[in-house]
Design an enzyme around this catalytic site. Structure first.
Site, PDB file in Angstrom:
ATOM      1  N   CYS A   1       0.827  -1.212   0.000  1.00  0.00           N
ATOM      2  CA  CYS A   1       0.000   0.000   0.000  1.00  0.00           C
ATOM      3  C   CYS A   1       0.861   1.262   0.000  1.00  0.00           C
ATOM      4  CB  CYS A   1      -0.896  -0.028   1.245  1.00  0.00           C
ATOM      5  SG  CYS A   1      -1.764   1.529   1.539  1.00  0.00           S
TER       6      CYS A   1
ATOM      7  N   TYR B   1      -5.406   6.735  -8.686  1.00  0.00           N
ATOM      8  CA  TYR B   1      -6.626   6.004  -8.305  1.00  0.00           C
ATOM      9  C   TYR B   1      -7.829   6.551  -9.070  1.00  0.00           C
ATOM     10  CZ  TYR B   1      -4.317   3.451  -4.562  1.00  0.00           C
ATOM     11  OH  TYR B   1      -3.509   2.593  -3.865  1.00  0.00           O
TER      12      TYR B   1
HETATM   13  N1  GSH Z   1      -7.223   5.374   4.589  1.00  0.00           N
HETATM   14  C1  GSH Z   1      -6.674   6.152   3.530  1.00  0.00           C
HETATM   15  C2  GSH Z   1      -5.526   5.540   2.820  1.00  0.00           C
HETATM   16  C3  GSH Z   1      -5.299   4.126   3.099  1.00  0.00           C
HETATM   17  C4  GSH Z   1      -5.860   3.232   2.053  1.00  0.00           C
HETATM   18  O1  GSH Z   1      -6.696   3.587   1.220  1.00  0.00           O
HETATM   19  N2  GSH Z   1      -5.353   2.022   2.113  1.00  0.00           N
HETATM   20  C5  GSH Z   1      -5.841   0.994   1.243  1.00  0.00           C
HETATM   21  C6  GSH Z   1      -4.727   0.155   0.686  1.00  0.00           C
HETATM   22  S1  GSH Z   1      -3.668   1.009  -0.410  1.00  0.00           S
HETATM   23  C7  GSH Z   1      -6.703   0.081   2.056  1.00  0.00           C
HETATM   24  O2  GSH Z   1      -6.335  -0.324   3.148  1.00  0.00           O
HETATM   25  N3  GSH Z   1      -7.855  -0.256   1.520  1.00  0.00           N
HETATM   26  C8  GSH Z   1      -8.754  -1.137   2.146  1.00  0.00           C
HETATM   27  C9  GSH Z   1      -8.625  -2.475   1.572  1.00  0.00           C
HETATM   28  O3  GSH Z   1      -7.788  -2.688   0.673  1.00  0.00           O
HETATM   29  O4  GSH Z   1      -9.408  -3.360   2.022  1.00  0.00           O
HETATM   30  C10 GSH Z   1      -7.699   6.540   2.518  1.00  0.00           C
HETATM   31  O5  GSH Z   1      -8.689   5.852   2.405  1.00  0.00           O
HETATM   32  O6  GSH Z   1      -7.494   7.547   1.846  1.00  0.00           O
END
Ligand code: GSH
Length: 343
Positions: free
Chosen positions: A46, A177
């Site tokens: 990540c 993204y």
């Molecule tokens: N929490 C932050 C960044 C962290 C994030 O999005 N991490 C991702 C991985 S890169 C994650 O954990 N997503 C939930 C998942 O993959 O289940 C956001 O949403 O902007």
């Protein structure tokens, strides 16, 4: 799934509400700075978590804040500790990261995201507010930094740095993204345009500056690096960010290689986990789950020539020592010899 939503025909929108409690010196939110008390939960895959791994290492906080590594892929309940013996984190004793979220907020309904900081005594998540975490490592944890830790958020640069980091976040870190999860052709076209406009700006900026803020490495470089290092392996193909590859932008590519071979940066990057995560977890974008073989990573170690721009990478500080053995990236997941930075 990502901590996000996209409706057909719409632009990708990141859910930016977090568990926001802060770990501070004065303990105002109930969580005081205390070495040994907290566990940083990450996945090497990540980009947002990668920031925290880099900053923890640059500042020498390894003794103060321990590290838990989730595997690159998910089961139905998101991140798990499947890399650990018995598939349980040895300190928190849990299999799913979700368990630590539920201990904090029973029935927690938002994304179970990394990075997250967990209070070891209670096993509950304190914060998953990634943007604040690294700045707090710089400011609140200062007393526990290693000798020679760099100043990653220098007072004199903050105003300009905040503006640069904001643009890097909206247009680049999140921009990739926005391309990948666009819900319509128009949304994708707009996202693609915005992303490459920003990359052109960075290419110009870095043609004459060794680092984003000039002479020394700052948090702004950490934030840009984690997106650049994933660009050709995943964003170019999987997220359709394909006007060009990183290796076709000379200043950005040399800058990325310079950082990659700087202790604390490349030695945190696991290319195998990065590819596995994106291509296997986003089944909506890649239903076959097939992980591509490329790209060839050997170019990361080609001389970058950025020393010619001068600069004092660490300011008045010094580079961090090699990573601890238990935190080394496996040799088959990195082009660095032994998983240790060579610069
Ligand atoms: N929490 C932050 C960044 C962290 C994030 O999005 N991490 C991702 C991985 S890169 C994650 O954990 N997503 C939930 C998942 O993959 O289940 C956001 O949403 O902007």
């Amino acid at each position: 799934m990502e901590n996000s939503y996209v409706l057909p025909g719409q632009e990708y929108s990141r859910d930016t509400s977090y568990i926001e409690s802060r770990i501070t010196r004065d303990g105002a939110d109930g969580w005081p700075v205390e070495p040994g008390r907290y566990r940083l939960v990450v996945a090497r895959a990540c980009p947002w978590a990668n920031r925290t791994i880099i900053v923890r290492r640059l500042l020498g906080l390894e003794d103060s804040i321990s590290l838990a590594l989730c595997g690159p892929t998910h089961d139905m309940r998101s991140w798990t500790f499947d890399l650990d013996e018995g598939e349980h984190d040895p300190v928190l004793g849990i299999h799913w990261l979700a368990e630590a979220y539920y201990r904090r907020v029973p029935g927690y309904r938002k994304g179970i995201t990394v990075p997250a900081i967990v209070d070891v005594p209670t096993g509950a998540v304190v914060t998953n507010d990634f943007a604040r975490m690294t700045l707090a490592f710089s400011s609140e944890w200062q007393e526990h930094h290693r000798e020679g830790a760099p100043d990653l958020y220098p007072e004199a640069l903050r105003e300009e740095m905040d503006a640069v980091m904001k643009r890097v976040y909206t247009e680049v870190n999140n921009g990739v993204y926005r391309c990948g999860f666009a819900g319509s052709q128009d949304a994708y076209d707009d996202a693609y345009e915005r992303l490459f406009t920003a990359l052109d700006w960075l290419e110009d900026r870095l043609a004459t500056r060794r680092y984003l803020m000039g002479e020394t490495i700052t948090e702004a470089d950490v934030r840009l690096f984690t997106t650049l290092v994933r660009f050709d392996p995943v964003y170019h193909g999987h997220f359709k960010c394909n006007r060009n590859k990183l290796i076709e932008m000379p200043a950005l590519w040399a800058y990325a290689r310079d950082l990659f071979t700087t202790p604390g940066f490349g030695d945190t990057v696991d290319f195998a986990q990065i590819k596995s995560h994106y291509y296997e977890v986003h089944t909506d974008l890649n239903p076959s789950g097939i992980v591509p073989g490329g790209p060839d990573l050997s170019g990361w170690l080609e001389p970058h020539g950025r020393e010619a721009l001068g600069g004092r990478p660490w300011g008045d500080g010094t580079p961090p020592p090699a990573p601890r053995t238990e935190e080394l990236v496996p040799q088959d997941a990195t082009p660095l010899p032994g998983g240790v930075a060579s610069a």
